[in-house]
Design a protein around this motif. Structure first.
Motif, PDB file in Angstrom:
ATOM      1  N   ILE A  94       0.827  -1.213   0.000  1.00  0.00           N
ATOM      2  CA  ILE A  94       0.000   0.000   0.000  1.00  0.00           C
ATOM      3  C   ILE A  94       0.866   1.270   0.000  1.00  0.00           C
ATOM      4  O   ILE A  94       1.996   1.257   0.458  1.00  0.00           O
ATOM      5  N   GLU A  95       0.286   2.333  -0.502  1.00  0.00           N
ATOM      6  CA  GLU A  95       1.024   3.586  -0.710  1.00  0.00           C
ATOM      7  C   GLU A  95       1.166   4.346   0.614  1.00  0.00           C
ATOM      8  O   GLU A  95       0.452   5.320   0.878  1.00  0.00           O
ATOM      9  N   ASP A  96       2.111   3.898   1.418  1.00  0.00           N
ATOM     10  CA  ASP A  96       2.362   4.509   2.727  1.00  0.00           C
ATOM     11  C   ASP A  96       3.883   4.589   2.858  1.00  0.00           C
ATOM     12  O   ASP A  96       4.560   3.551   2.864  1.00  0.00           O
ATOM     13  N   LEU A  97       4.416   5.819   2.936  1.00  0.00           N
ATOM     14  CA  LEU A  97       5.867   5.987   2.854  1.00  0.00           C
ATOM     15  C   LEU A  97       6.605   5.262   3.974  1.00  0.00           C
ATOM     16  O   LEU A  97       7.563   4.522   3.704  1.00  0.00           O
ATOM     17  N   ALA A  98       6.164   5.461   5.227  1.00  0.00           N
ATOM     18  CA  ALA A  98       6.879   4.842   6.352  1.00  0.00           C
ATOM     19  C   ALA A  98       6.821   3.321   6.234  1.00  0.00           C
ATOM     20  O   ALA A  98       7.820   2.625   6.489  1.00  0.00           O
ATOM     21  N   LEU A  99       5.652   2.800   5.830  1.00  0.00           N
ATOM     22  CA  LEU A  99       5.506   1.347   5.676  1.00  0.00           C
ATOM     23  C   LEU A  99       6.442   0.831   4.585  1.00  0.00           C
ATOM     24  O   LEU A  99       7.134  -0.177   4.758  1.00  0.00           O
ATOM     25  N   LYS A 100       6.491   1.542   3.448  1.00  0.00           N
ATOM     26  CA  LYS A 100       7.358   1.076   2.352  1.00  0.00           C
ATOM     27  C   LYS A 100       8.825   1.166   2.746  1.00  0.00           C
ATOM     28  O   LYS A 100       9.614   0.259   2.443  1.00  0.00           O
ATOM     29  N   GLN A 101       9.214   2.266   3.445  1.00  0.00           N
ATOM     30  CA  GLN A 101      10.624   2.398   3.840  1.00  0.00           C
ATOM     31  C   GLN A 101      11.026   1.250   4.764  1.00  0.00           C
ATOM     32  O   GLN A 101      12.088   0.642   4.585  1.00  0.00           O
ATOM     33  N   ASP A 102      10.157   0.930   5.694  1.00  0.00           N
ATOM     34  CA  ASP A 102      10.446  -0.160   6.629  1.00  0.00           C
ATOM     35  C   ASP A 102      10.528  -1.499   5.883  1.00  0.00           C
ATOM     36  O   ASP A 102      11.449  -2.295   6.080  1.00  0.00           O
ATOM     37  N   LEU A 103       9.571  -1.707   4.993  1.00  0.00           N
ATOM     38  CA  LEU A 103       9.508  -2.955   4.223  1.00  0.00           C
ATOM     39  C   LEU A 103      10.764  -3.110   3.356  1.00  0.00           C
ATOM     40  O   LEU A 103      11.390  -4.181   3.316  1.00  0.00           O
ATOM     41  N   THR A 121       5.584   2.028  -6.542  1.00  0.00           N
ATOM     42  CA  THR A 121       4.968   3.268  -6.054  1.00  0.00           C
ATOM     43  C   THR A 121       4.578   4.258  -7.156  1.00  0.00           C
ATOM     44  O   THR A 121       5.368   4.526  -8.062  1.00  0.00           O
ATOM     45  N   SER A 122       3.366   4.788  -7.020  1.00  0.00           N
ATOM     46  CA  SER A 122       2.895   5.777  -7.992  1.00  0.00           C
ATOM     47  C   SER A 122       3.331   7.185  -7.607  1.00  0.00           C
ATOM     48  O   SER A 122       3.371   8.065  -8.469  1.00  0.00           O
ATOM     49  N   LEU A 140      15.104   1.138  -6.709  1.00  0.00           N
ATOM     50  CA  LEU A 140      14.583   2.082  -7.703  1.00  0.00           C
ATOM     51  C   LEU A 140      13.065   1.912  -7.801  1.00  0.00           C
ATOM     52  O   LEU A 140      12.488   1.045  -7.137  1.00  0.00           O
ATOM     53  N   VAL A 141      12.450   2.745  -8.628  1.00  0.00           N
ATOM     54  CA  VAL A 141      11.017   2.619  -8.881  1.00  0.00           C
ATOM     55  C   VAL A 141      10.817   1.922 -10.224  1.00  0.00           C
ATOM     56  O   VAL A 141      11.459   2.275 -11.221  1.00  0.00           O
ATOM     57  N   GLY A 142       9.913   0.921 -10.213  1.00  0.00           N
ATOM     58  CA  GLY A 142       9.462   0.278 -11.454  1.00  0.00           C
ATOM     59  C   GLY A 142       7.953   0.419 -11.458  1.00  0.00           C
ATOM     60  O   GLY A 142       7.246  -0.443 -10.934  1.00  0.00           O
TER      61      GLY A 142
END
Ligand SMILES: NC(=O)c1ccc[n+]([C@@H]2O[C@H](COP(=O)([O-])OP(=O)(O)OC[C@H]3O[C@@H](n4cnc5c(N)ncnc54)[C@H](O)[C@@H]3O)[C@@H](O)[C@H]2O)c1
Length: 316
Positions: A94-103, A121-122, A140-142
């Motif tokens: 899901i599009e949640d910055l803190a969650l993605k950084q941790d993941l 990420t969009s 990176l972003v794909g």
């Protein structure tokens, strides 16, 4: 930095298996990889399995790689365990910055450093996603387009710390599995494609707000006109053809002033309660009560037909 030989890639980890992740899983399976999916939701394994089974007939029509087998899908709710033995990671949580950084940090900690981690990420710039990583050069972003198992386009965006070789590797990898990867040379909010899409949406909603046309006719204005040309050629190259024998130079000489004036006249709608109500009511009327599953099948059948036609015309 040298990354894994693309020919050695066997297993792809799909971390986050909702709308986008499940579709990526179907694509990677169709291209002959083993896929380990991961998602914390209680029905995660069932969701991705059902999605792959539903998508498989379309993927078969478009052509499966030798050895492609939906049975090569496995599931592990622990993202680090799912990623640890993989050769490429596609993160679609899901599009949640803190969650993605941790993941991403947890994946980065266990994945060999010669493997790339791509985020779907969009909205987040890759530089933000790399913060605190052990090997930020491979992050990176794909960014795909819904549904990734059918829409070829994917934007590849490196951040401040991304190794150029990781971008090159990822573009080549995506292209080798039938995607059409484009390089975004400068990080921007929304990357490139969603900036183009919101520009159209802004004017579409301005025209709806102003009563210029109904939602159905605004959608038809794209789908039956420019949308057909855009399937084969973008707006910049189309200017070259619009210029006739004089090509793009004549197009610019002839029309630049008029286009400049037209830009000044474009709208900037606000999502007022009235516009929200009108937007929802008119699009629901256009959908004529058809359930989402039916609309998705309708879309996918036509996308497959268009993709097959483009392939036959050597346009893909
Ligand atoms: N929906 C689109 O059209 C679209 C298009 C391109 C890119 N994206 C991007 O793809 C990503 C996913 O979007 P989506 O539309 O599939 O959302 P979604 O809500 O359908 O799926 C997100 C999934 O992430 C899972 N999740 C939550 N926490 C997690 C965690 N800690 N680890 C792993 N998974 C976790 C959720 O359970 C859910 O299944 C986002 O980054 C989004 O910006 C979406």
């Amino acid at each position: 930095m040298t990354f894994i030989d693309r020919a050695q890639v066997r297993t792809v980890a799909v971390i986050g298996a909702g709308t986008i992740g499940a579709s990526w899983a179907a694509l990677f399976l169709a291209r002959g990889f083993s896929v380990v999916a991961s998602d914390p939701r209680s029905d995660g394994a069932g969701h991705v399995r059902r999605f792959v089974d539903a998508a498989w007939p379309a993927l078969r029509t478009l052509g499966l790689a030798p050895g492609a087998d939906p049975g090569r899908l496995s599931f592990d709710p622990d993202p680090a365990a799912a990623a640890a033995g993989s050769d490429f990671v596609q993160e679609s949580a899901i599009e949640d910055l803190a969650l993605k950084q941790d993941l991403l940090r947890r994946i980065d900690a266990v994945l060999p450093v010669d493997r790339v981690i791509a985020s779907s990420t969009s909205t987040f710039m890759p530089s933000l996603l790399q913060e605190g990583a052990r090997a930020p050069g491979r992050i990176l972003v794909g960014h795909p387009f819904n549904p990734p198992h059918l829409i070829p386009l994917v934007e590849v965006v490196g951040g401040k710390a991304t190794d150029r070789a990781a971008v090159d590797w990822t573009v080549a990898f995506y292209d080798s599995i039938g995607k059409r990867a484009i390089r975004i040379e400068k990080e921007m909010q929304g990357h490139l494609v969603n900036r183009l899409q919101v520009a159209i949406l802004r004017e579409a909603l301005h025209c709806l707000d102003q009563g210029v046309a109904s939602a159905g006719d605004i959608d038809a204005a794209i789908a039956f006109g420019p949308g057909l040309r855009w399937a084969i050629m973008g707006p910049l190259m189309l200017g070259h053809l619009a210029g006739g024998d004089g090509g793009i130079a004549h197009f610019v000489d002839h029309l630049a002033d008029a286009i400049d004036k037209a830009w000044d006249d474009l709208g900037r709608p606000n999502f007022t309660p009235e516009l929200r109500r009108k937007f929802v009511a008119e699009v629901e009327a256009e959908a004529r009560g058809r359930p989402m599953g039916e609309l998705e099948r309708w879309r996918d059948e036509r996308l497959v037909a268009i993709l097959a036609a483009l392939r036959n015309a050597n346009a893909l």
